[in-house]
Design a protein around this motif. Structure first.
Motif: not given
Length: 340
Positions: A240-250, A252-260, A280-282
């Motif tokens: 989940i953390e990796q997916c959030r970081e990938d979405e942020a880079r896509k 153009g955000k420098d930071r992601v939220r602390d929560t999901s 998360y898939d699934g």
């Protein structure tokens, strides 16, 4: 089109997420706009019908809500558990006393119940619906092993009370005598029931005209990575953390939220509880009915405002007298301008 039996867990989870989004974006679209306008006006953050914020106004909406708050709920309730049959059964009397004291303890426990109910009350007055989510929170002790006590009968070997026999090599012995070890388990050493407030955007349910026909409910919780790891495992939390970081880079955000945002779905038709997340898939987890409640859902029927007989989507009180509020703003502004 693929049938439900042929769908993968990833596809099923995606369908549940889409159901939740459809309810929010289609069924509840008008209600959400009305509720947001009610919240804005209550906080004195809204503008007039022309999009301009008046310089002077009398916030009658704030006054109405403040007057209604203590009329609906002011103090925690006092529990009174009585027996249905007023006989001299001492067991029934003791059971009622235990239930009354345990329930009162849960209500008085640190003011959590009072805070949750007051938040639900305020949400009802502003949005037209107030929702509580009840959680069962057990505390487990150290691992133990089940023990089946057996008896040794000469010439017949070991057997338990039911007559089932056991081979000699599976029988152990301690100070209490011979036994057969079973599965390991963690005993429940403490139990607690707590109430949690759900904001009107954090609770959705399947389309229905009455509450007893609702097929499923879903409650959202914003969880940090450590809480996700404790509940669903470190592997899922890392994905989940990796997916959030990938979405942020896509994006153009420098930071992601602390929560999901995690959605907990109680499917009454299938008797299952599932957890899903956009990142998360699934399914994060999927279990059968864990509580065995009479009405299945972990939440009572929400406190609704104005409802029509064909839907459980409410209309906030603010929408009923918004025109009078706008007119009062205009008259207040003109009156003060004339006085000046």
């Amino acid at each position: 089109m693929a049938t439900s039996a042929a769908q993968t867990p990833e596809q099923k989870a995606a369908r549940w997420l889409q159901r939740i989004k459809d309810v929010q974006s289609k069924d509840c679209e008008t209600w959400y706009k009305q509720a947001e306008a009610s919240y804005d006006r209550f906080k004195a953050a809204s503008s007039d019908e022309k999009g301009k914020k008046p310089k002077r106004r009398f916030n009658i909406h704030w006054s109405n809500v403040q007057v209604m708050k203590p009329a609906l709920y002011a103090n925690p309730p006092k529990v009174n558990c009585g027996r249905r049959n007023k006989d001299k059964n001492p067991v029934a009397l003791m059971a009622a006393q235990i239930l009354e004291r345990a329930t009162q303890f849960c209500i008085d426990d640190g003011g959590k119940f009072d805070d949750a109910v007051k938040s639900a009350r305020d949400d009802y007055l502003l949005s037209g619906r107030g929702t509580l989510w009840i959680r069962y929170e057990p505390t487990y002790g150290d691992e133990k092993t089940e023990q089946t006590r057996v008896t040794l009968t000469p010439f017949k070997g070991y057997h338990d009370e039911s007559g089932k026999r056991y081979e000699k090599d599976v029988v152990l012995e301690d100070d209490l005598g011979p036994f057969v070890p079973g599965e390991t388990y963690k005993p429940v050493v403490n139990e607690r029931v707590s109430a949690e407030f759900k904001h009107f955007k954090d609770f959705v349910h399947g389309p229905a005209s009455t509450w007893n026909k609702v097929p499923w409910v879903a409650g959202a919780s914003d969880m940090r990575q450590r809480a996700i790891a404790d509940r669903f495992g470190k592997k899922i939390a890392a994905e989940i953390e990796q997916c959030r970081e990938d979405e942020a880079r896509k994006n153009g955000k420098d930071r992601v939220r602390d929560t999901s945002r995690i959605w907990e779905i109680w499917d009454k038709e299938r008797g299952q509880v599932r957890w899903v997340c956009d990142h998360y898939d699934g399914f994060l987890d999927e279990i059968d009915d864990p509580l065995g409640l009479a009405d299945f859902f972990p939440c009572p029927r929400p406190l609704y405002g104005t409802l029509s007989p064909d839907s459980l989507i409410p209309t906030p009180d603010y929408a009923q007298y918004k025109a009078q509020i706008v007119a009062l703003d205009r008259l207040t502004d003109r009156g003060l301008s004339l006085s000046k």
